[in-house]
Scaffold this motif. Structure first.
Motif, PDB file in Angstrom:
ATOM      1  N   PRO A  29       0.814  -1.213   0.000  1.00 15.30           N
ATOM      2  CA  PRO A  29       0.000   0.000   0.000  1.00 15.30           C
ATOM      3  C   PRO A  29       0.846   1.260   0.000  1.00 15.30           C
ATOM      4  O   PRO A  29       1.753   1.427   0.816  1.00 15.30           O
ATOM      5  N   GLY A  30       0.567   2.143  -0.955  1.00 20.13           N
ATOM      6  CA  GLY A  30       1.276   3.411  -1.031  1.00 20.13           C
ATOM      7  C   GLY A  30       2.681   3.335  -1.573  1.00 20.13           C
ATOM      8  O   GLY A  30       3.394   4.344  -1.568  1.00 20.13           O
ATOM      9  N   GLU A  31       3.090   2.178  -2.074  1.00 22.99           N
ATOM     10  CA  GLU A  31       4.468   2.000  -2.543  1.00 22.99           C
ATOM     11  C   GLU A  31       4.522   1.831  -4.065  1.00 22.99           C
ATOM     12  O   GLU A  31       3.546   1.431  -4.701  1.00 22.99           O
ATOM     13  N   VAL A  32       5.715   2.109  -4.615  1.00 23.67           N
ATOM     14  CA  VAL A  32       5.926   2.029  -6.065  1.00 23.67           C
ATOM     15  C   VAL A  32       7.244   1.323  -6.344  1.00 23.67           C
ATOM     16  O   VAL A  32       8.260   1.605  -5.700  1.00 23.67           O
ATOM     17  N   LEU A  33       7.218   0.398  -7.303  1.00 22.52           N
ATOM     18  CA  LEU A  33       8.435  -0.250  -7.786  1.00 22.52           C
ATOM     19  C   LEU A  33       8.912   0.510  -9.019  1.00 22.52           C
ATOM     20  O   LEU A  33       8.155   0.695  -9.974  1.00 22.52           O
ATOM     21  N   VAL A  34      10.175   0.973  -8.987  1.00 21.12           N
ATOM     22  CA  VAL A  34      10.726   1.768 -10.076  1.00 21.12           C
ATOM     23  C   VAL A  34      11.914   1.047 -10.703  1.00 21.12           C
ATOM     24  O   VAL A  34      12.803   0.568  -9.989  1.00 21.12           O
ATOM     25  N   PHE A  57      24.480   0.651   8.802  1.00 15.92           N
ATOM     26  CA  PHE A  57      24.996  -0.198   7.739  1.00 15.92           C
ATOM     27  C   PHE A  57      24.295  -1.559   7.771  1.00 15.92           C
ATOM     28  O   PHE A  57      23.857  -1.998   8.840  1.00 15.92           O
ATOM     29  N   PRO A  58      24.201  -2.192   6.607  1.00 10.55           N
ATOM     30  CA  PRO A  58      24.652  -1.773   5.273  1.00 10.55           C
ATOM     31  C   PRO A  58      23.687  -0.791   4.624  1.00 10.55           C
ATOM     32  O   PRO A  58      22.473  -0.908   4.780  1.00 10.55           O
ATOM     33  N   PHE A  59      24.270   0.182   3.897  1.00  9.81           N
ATOM     34  CA  PHE A  59      23.470   1.164   3.175  1.00  9.81           C
ATOM     35  C   PHE A  59      23.326   0.752   1.711  1.00  9.81           C
ATOM     36  O   PHE A  59      24.299   0.303   1.088  1.00  9.81           O
ATOM     37  N   LEU A  60      22.131   0.914   1.207  1.00  8.06           N
ATOM     38  CA  LEU A  60      21.891   0.810  -0.232  1.00  8.06           C
ATOM     39  C   LEU A  60      22.007   2.238  -0.768  1.00  8.06           C
ATOM     40  O   LEU A  60      21.160   3.077  -0.493  1.00  8.06           O
ATOM     41  N   LEU A  61      23.086   2.511  -1.495  1.00 15.77           N
ATOM     42  CA  LEU A  61      23.392   3.872  -1.890  1.00 15.77           C
ATOM     43  C   LEU A  61      22.607   4.308  -3.136  1.00 15.77           C
ATOM     44  O   LEU A  61      21.973   3.511  -3.806  1.00 15.77           O
ATOM     45  N   GLY A  62      22.706   5.615  -3.436  1.00 12.06           N
ATOM     46  CA  GLY A  62      22.064   6.188  -4.613  1.00 12.06           C
ATOM     47  C   GLY A  62      20.722   6.818  -4.289  1.00 12.06           C
ATOM     48  O   GLY A  62      19.883   6.200  -3.634  1.00 12.06           O
ATOM     49  N   HIS A  63      20.526   8.046  -4.755  1.00  9.62           N
ATOM     50  CA  HIS A  63      19.258   8.717  -4.465  1.00  9.62           C
ATOM     51  C   HIS A  63      18.877   9.760  -5.511  1.00  9.62           C
ATOM     52  O   HIS A  63      17.752  10.233  -5.528  1.00  9.62           O
ATOM     53  N   GLU A  64      19.805  10.100  -6.401  1.00 13.75           N
ATOM     54  CA  GLU A  64      19.597  11.182  -7.376  1.00 13.75           C
ATOM     55  C   GLU A  64      19.210  10.516  -8.700  1.00 13.75           C
ATOM     56  O   GLU A  64      20.033  10.365  -9.593  1.00 13.75           O
ATOM     57  N   ALA A  65      17.943  10.116  -8.840  1.00 10.56           N
ATOM     58  CA  ALA A  65      17.618   9.128  -9.873  1.00 10.56           C
ATOM     59  C   ALA A  65      16.368   9.439 -10.672  1.00 10.56           C
ATOM     60  O   ALA A  65      15.467  10.156 -10.227  1.00 10.56           O
ATOM     61  N   ALA A  66      16.330   8.827 -11.858  1.00 12.29           N
ATOM     62  CA  ALA A  66      15.151   8.853 -12.723  1.00 12.29           C
ATOM     63  C   ALA A  66      14.917   7.449 -13.251  1.00 12.29           C
ATOM     64  O   ALA A  66      15.859   6.659 -13.416  1.00 12.29           O
ATOM     65  N   GLY A  67      13.646   7.130 -13.502  1.00 14.56           N
ATOM     66  CA  GLY A  67      13.334   5.799 -14.009  1.00 14.56           C
ATOM     67  C   GLY A  67      11.880   5.681 -14.404  1.00 14.56           C
ATOM     68  O   GLY A  67      11.163   6.675 -14.527  1.00 14.56           O
ATOM     69  N   VAL A  68      11.447   4.446 -14.574  1.00 15.12           N
ATOM     70  CA  VAL A  68      10.095   4.161 -15.061  1.00 15.12           C
ATOM     71  C   VAL A  68       9.352   3.323 -14.021  1.00 15.12           C
ATOM     72  O   VAL A  68       9.911   2.376 -13.454  1.00 15.12           O
ATOM     73  N   VAL A  69       8.110   3.674 -13.770  1.00 16.91           N
ATOM     74  CA  VAL A  69       7.275   2.925 -12.834  1.00 16.91           C
ATOM     75  C   VAL A  69       6.959   1.554 -13.428  1.00 16.91           C
ATOM     76  O   VAL A  69       6.431   1.458 -14.535  1.00 16.91           O
ATOM     77  N   GLU A  70       7.305   0.492 -12.680  1.00 21.00           N
ATOM     78  CA  GLU A  70       7.007  -0.865 -13.136  1.00 21.00           C
ATOM     79  C   GLU A  70       5.744  -1.421 -12.504  1.00 21.00           C
ATOM     80  O   GLU A  70       5.029  -2.209 -13.120  1.00 21.00           O
ATOM     81  N   ALA A  71       5.477  -1.029 -11.268  1.00 18.67           N
ATOM     82  CA  ALA A  71       4.283  -1.543 -10.580  1.00 18.67           C
ATOM     83  C   ALA A  71       3.935  -0.591  -9.438  1.00 18.67           C
ATOM     84  O   ALA A  71       4.810   0.094  -8.886  1.00 18.67           O
ATOM     85  N   THR A  77      -2.279   6.653  -6.347  1.00 17.96           N
ATOM     86  CA  THR A  77      -2.949   7.417  -7.397  1.00 17.96           C
ATOM     87  C   THR A  77      -2.024   8.419  -8.072  1.00 17.96           C
ATOM     88  O   THR A  77      -2.359   8.967  -9.119  1.00 17.96           O
ATOM     89  N   GLU A  78      -0.859   8.671  -7.465  1.00 17.68           N
ATOM     90  CA  GLU A  78       0.052   9.691  -7.994  1.00 17.68           C
ATOM     91  C   GLU A  78       0.641   9.298  -9.348  1.00 17.68           C
ATOM     92  O   GLU A  78       0.871  10.165 -10.205  1.00 17.68           O
ATOM     93  N   VAL A  79       0.930   8.010  -9.525  1.00 15.44           N
ATOM     94  CA  VAL A  79       1.568   7.535 -10.756  1.00 15.44           C
ATOM     95  C   VAL A  79       0.934   6.216 -11.180  1.00 15.44           C
ATOM     96  O   VAL A  79       0.266   5.538 -10.383  1.00 15.44           O
ATOM     97  N   VAL A  80       1.168   5.862 -12.442  1.00 14.80           N
ATOM     98  CA  VAL A  80       0.707   4.568 -12.969  1.00 14.80           C
ATOM     99  C   VAL A  80       1.873   3.901 -13.677  1.00 14.80           C
ATOM    100  O   VAL A  80       2.920   4.518 -13.920  1.00 14.80           O
ATOM    101  N   GLU A  81       1.693   2.648 -14.007  1.00 18.13           N
ATOM    102  CA  GLU A  81       2.730   1.886 -14.691  1.00 18.13           C
ATOM    103  C   GLU A  81       3.168   2.597 -15.969  1.00 18.13           C
ATOM    104  O   GLU A  81       2.353   3.156 -16.700  1.00 18.13           O
ATOM    105  N   ASP A  82       4.472   2.602 -16.204  1.00 15.60           N
ATOM    106  CA  ASP A  82       5.129   3.192 -17.378  1.00 15.60           C
ATOM    107  C   ASP A  82       5.325   4.699 -17.284  1.00 15.60           C
ATOM    108  O   ASP A  82       5.874   5.308 -18.203  1.00 15.60           O
ATOM    109  N   ASP A  83       4.909   5.338 -16.192  1.00 18.90           N
ATOM    110  CA  ASP A  83       5.211   6.759 -16.017  1.00 18.90           C
ATOM    111  C   ASP A  83       6.723   6.951 -15.866  1.00 18.90           C
ATOM    112  O   ASP A  83       7.402   6.158 -15.196  1.00 18.90           O
ATOM    113  N   PHE A  84       7.247   8.012 -16.492  1.00 14.24           N
ATOM    114  CA  PHE A  84       8.649   8.384 -16.326  1.00 14.24           C
ATOM    115  C   PHE A  84       8.743   9.349 -15.144  1.00 14.24           C
ATOM    116  O   PHE A  84       8.054  10.376 -15.117  1.00 14.24           O
ATOM    117  N   VAL A  85       9.572   9.020 -14.153  1.00 16.09           N
ATOM    118  CA  VAL A  85       9.600   9.791 -12.914  1.00 16.09           C
ATOM    119  C   VAL A  85      11.021  10.136 -12.493  1.00 16.09           C
ATOM    120  O   VAL A  85      11.976   9.416 -12.801  1.00 16.09           O
TER     121      VAL A  85
END
Length: 361
Positions: A29-34, A57-71, A77-85
């Motif tokens: 609920p409320g989550e997005v796979l990118v 630790f351990p840290f999963l690094l990286g935060h300055e990102a763009a991608g596509v919503v997979e699920a 309601t903010e995004v749907v599958e295949d949105d570029f974010v």
């Protein structure tokens, strides 16, 4: 179903990062796979690796990102599958005292995904800034996804997710630079150059870049600096005042975040001018200023957290300006690299050889 993903993990304080296989859960609920397409290598990620932002630790690094919503999970309601974010670390809650007063850029209860991403042995990972995007896929809160025009190149607009937005927002949102203002920026890395670019966009008449590195001063000119001061050769305050009729700048932005650079920002501004701190200090640094000087010089002293941005408002506008050729975001990208080159990118960043390395998947 669990999704396997290759990702960059910092296992311990000061240790070289590793590329490992992690497990990403399906969105709840409320989550997005990118599916991550690009992620900038930011100083904040290096701070995580060095233990400067905590010991989880351990840290999963990286935060300055763009991608596509997979699920998307239930209730999204903010995004749907295949949105570029573009991903952000300010998923505003909408109900805290800042949000309820119409100031969501100060949100005090920002959201992140509830389910953890884990190592193969089940060890829970701490995602950098609640994102963790040095990974082929990541799980985030729906509010951390901001839709932008899919015509934008991922390696470029990904940088809106942190450093560029922090810098541009410091000028536009925090300092509220106006047409004709004089602006000085101390520190010309990614955040400082973002401030210069923002000041130019706002119509500043004179933009003074201050740094000790001639290469960085040259980069600053490409983003709109009209004058430069090499602080290794000239006192920064004197240099700024000499370029502003002896008065100081209307706005001085400290993109370094050290006590000495903020003192320079304070004294290099005109009477009733504005000093903005956007560089991130470490916890042990302290600032000492004569209180009479704070009183007598007037004006404002402000801190800028994430450029006081509202991602849903600011990211699409800046992406559109980039596509119109009015915002040179592409100049921030020094190199595009593979996932297994992050450790080398950290070294180049520390040596001042790059403005931004960007991992491209």
């Amino acid at each position: 179903m669990v999704i396997k993903s290759r990702a960059v993990v910092a296992a311990g304080r000061g240790q070289p990062v590793e590329v490992v296989s992690i497990e990403v859960p399906e969105p709840g609920p409320g989550e997005v796979l990118v599916r991550v397409q690009a992620c900038g290598v930011c100083h904040t990620d290096l701070h995580y690796r060095e233990g400067g932002i905590g010991d989880d630790f351990p840290f999963l690094l990286g935060h300055e990102a763009a991608g596509v919503v997979e699920a998307t999970g239930p209730g999204v309601t903010e995004v749907v599958e295949d949105d570029f974010v573009v991903l952000n670390w300010r998923a505003v809650c909408g109900t805290c005292r800042a949000c309820s007063r119409g100031r969501p850029w100060y949100c005090f209860d920002t959201g992140k995904a509830e389910q953890p991403m884990v190592m193969g042995d089940g060890t829970v990972l701490s995602p950098a800034l609640g994102i963790g995007a040095f990974s082929e896929r990541t799980l985030v809160h729906a509010g951390q996804c901001t839709k932008v025009d899919p015509a934008a190149r991922p390696a470029v607009v990904a940088l809106l997710g942190c450093g560029v937005m922090a810098g541009a927002g410091a000028a536009i949102n925090t300092a509220q630079v106006s047409r004709g203002d004089s602006v000085a920026v101390i520190g010309c890395g990614g955040v400082g150059d973002g401030s210069i670019m923002g000041a130019r966009l706002a119509g500043a008449s004179r933009i003074i870049a201050v740094d000790t590195d001639p290469t960085k001063l040259k980069w600053a000119e490409e983003f709109g600096a009209t004058h430069t001061v090499n602080a290794r050769e000239v006192d920064a305050v004197s240099g700024i005042k000499s370029l502003t009729g002896g008065y100081g700048a209307d706005v001085v932005i400290d993109a370094v975040g050290r006590p000495e650079t903020f003192q320079q920002a304070f004294y290099a501004r005109d009477l009733a001018g504005t000093a903005v701190l956007v560089g991130v200090p470490t916890p042990e640094w302290e600032l000492q200023l004569p209180l009479i000087d704070v009183f007598a010089r007037g004006g404002a002293i402000k801190s800028s957290w994430y450029g006081d941005c509202l991602p849903s408002r600011d990211f699409p506008v800046l992406a559109d300006l980039y596509l119109q050729g009015r915002l040179p975001l592409e100049k921030f990208v020094t190199e595009e690299i593979a996932l297994d080159q992050v450790e080398e990118a950290f070294a180049r960043m520390e040596r001042g050889e790059v403005l931004r390395s960007v991992v491209v998947f």
